[in-house]
Write a protein that holds these residues in place. Structure first.
Motif, PDB file in Angstrom:
ATOM      1  N   MET A 191       0.780  -1.180   0.016  1.00 63.72           N
ATOM      2  CA  MET A 191      -0.039  -0.073  -0.027  1.00 63.72           C
ATOM      3  C   MET A 191       0.970   1.341   0.111  1.00 63.72           C
ATOM      4  O   MET A 191       0.643   2.111  -0.492  1.00 63.72           O
ATOM      5  N   TYR A 192       2.062   1.080   0.929  1.00 67.17           N
ATOM      6  CA  TYR A 192       3.010   2.232   0.902  1.00 67.17           C
ATOM      7  C   TYR A 192       3.453   2.636  -0.545  1.00 67.17           C
ATOM      8  O   TYR A 192       3.510   3.695  -1.067  1.00 67.17           O
ATOM      9  N   ARG A 193       3.949   1.434  -1.122  1.00 63.62           N
ATOM     10  CA  ARG A 193       4.429   1.624  -2.290  1.00 63.62           C
ATOM     11  C   ARG A 193       3.538   2.161  -3.701  1.00 63.62           C
ATOM     12  O   ARG A 193       4.062   2.699  -4.524  1.00 63.62           O
ATOM     13  N   HIS A 194       2.374   1.860  -3.514  1.00 66.31           N
ATOM     14  CA  HIS A 194       1.350   2.126  -4.542  1.00 66.31           C
ATOM     15  C   HIS A 194       0.490   3.394  -4.154  1.00 66.31           C
ATOM     16  O   HIS A 194      -0.435   3.864  -5.015  1.00 66.31           O
ATOM     17  N   GLY A 195       0.794   4.019  -3.146  1.00 64.82           N
ATOM     18  CA  GLY A 195      -0.062   5.096  -2.656  1.00 64.82           C
ATOM     19  C   GLY A 195      -1.421   4.743  -2.381  1.00 64.82           C
ATOM     20  O   GLY A 195      -2.293   5.453  -2.725  1.00 64.82           O
ATOM     21  N   GLY A 217       7.685   1.179   1.905  1.00 57.03           N
ATOM     22  CA  GLY A 217       7.035   0.083   1.420  1.00 57.03           C
ATOM     23  C   GLY A 217       8.360  -0.813   1.338  1.00 57.03           C
ATOM     24  O   GLY A 217       8.020  -2.021   1.643  1.00 57.03           O
ATOM     25  N   LEU A 218       9.713  -0.590   1.157  1.00 55.35           N
ATOM     26  CA  LEU A 218      10.686  -1.324   1.380  1.00 55.35           C
ATOM     27  C   LEU A 218      10.725  -1.884   2.731  1.00 55.35           C
ATOM     28  O   LEU A 218      11.171  -3.041   3.088  1.00 55.35           O
ATOM     29  N   PHE A 219      10.638  -0.996   3.803  1.00 53.08           N
ATOM     30  CA  PHE A 219      10.784  -1.226   5.135  1.00 53.08           C
ATOM     31  C   PHE A 219       9.984  -2.406   5.603  1.00 53.08           C
ATOM     32  O   PHE A 219      10.279  -3.575   6.046  1.00 53.08           O
TER      33      PHE A 219
END
Length: 260
Positions: free
Chosen positions: A95-99, A109-111
């Motif tokens: 979800m972080y990576r794709h906003g 996202g990586l974390f």
């Protein structure tokens, strides 16, 4: 759009010098009190994490993500991710990576994906490994790809085959490449079926030519519409007897029917 932040939960460090194996220190007074206080914090955080994980509904959060319900997805998945649930960590990272319901943040996202992969989450391992390979860092991606392949993830098995075939990030090994291709092929991974057939039809060092097996895998891939599979099958068939072709086709029929 709702912005969501997270809390990275971590246990407090228990400081102090390393304990000598021959001399066990005796804690008294304030030293014992500090030790007891630290242990108490560890126990409380463990209990709190378990309670959070129990309260969060990860399947509900995943379902919300799949239908685009941002609020429910974050409400259910973020607490579970903080509590250590690998599946939740994978989706929070995604979800972080794709906003999704928040600003795009590749670092966050990586974390979270790294946290999930570290717990053996197969899809997180594959995503991290595949991205490293795409970035031209096969040596960095190979460990995650191989780990996911060993766990039975078909896409990872195919890409592990590619790595070993090309000697990218791992020692070049044709036999290992064929082994990974065949494992993915048995899971109906089309690219692996074609790749395995190519190695069997035109074997490099370390692999024995097996024309009937090559024909069978080309035929299976061709039936599913894989590009060039039909032409490759017919090319191999040109050096086979009619009886060999019929036998390979029957084997392809059986394999296909068993997986319907």
């Amino acid at each position: 759009m709702t912005n969501v932040t997270h809390t990275r939960m971590s246990l407090p460090r228990l400081g102090g010098p390393r304990r000598d194996a021959k001399r066990r220190p005796h804690l008294t007074g304030s030293g014992f009190a500090r030790f007891s206080f630290a242990v108490g914090w560890v126990m409380l955080l463990c209990i709190a994490s378990a309670q959070i994980a129990a309260a969060a509904d990860v399947p509900r959060g995943v379902g919300a993500f799949l239908i685009g319900n941002r609020i429910t997805a974050w409400r259910e998945l973020l607490p579970a991710a903080n509590a250590g649930d690998a599946e939740a960590q994978f989706y929070v990272g995604t979800m972080y990576r794709h906003g999704f319901g928040t600003e795009t943040d590749n670092d966050e996202g990586l974390f979270w994906l790294t946290k999930a992969a570290g717990q053996g989450h197969v899809r997180a391992q594959f995503v991290l490994g595949f991205e490293a390979i795409q970035d031209g860092r096969p040596a960095a991606g190979a460990p995650n790809i191989v780990a996911a392949a060993k766990a039975g993830f078909a896409a990872a098995q195919y890409h592990a085959g590619v790595l070993f075939r090309d000697g990218a990030g791992v020692p070049q090994n044709n036999l290992s490449a064929l082994g990974w291709f065949l494992q993915a092929a048995e899971q109906d991974y089309l690219a692996a079926q074609y790749a395995a057939a190519l190695l069997l039809a035109n074997p490099p060092a370390g692999i024995r030519r097996d024309i009937p097996a090559a024909y069978r895998w080309f035929d299976i891939a061709a039936r599913r519409g894989y590009p060039a599979a039909a032409a490759s099958r017919d090319s191999v068939g040109a050096v086979m007897t009619r009886q060999e072709i019929e036998s390979a086709q029957a084997a392809a029929d059986t394999w296909t029917k068993q997986r319907r």
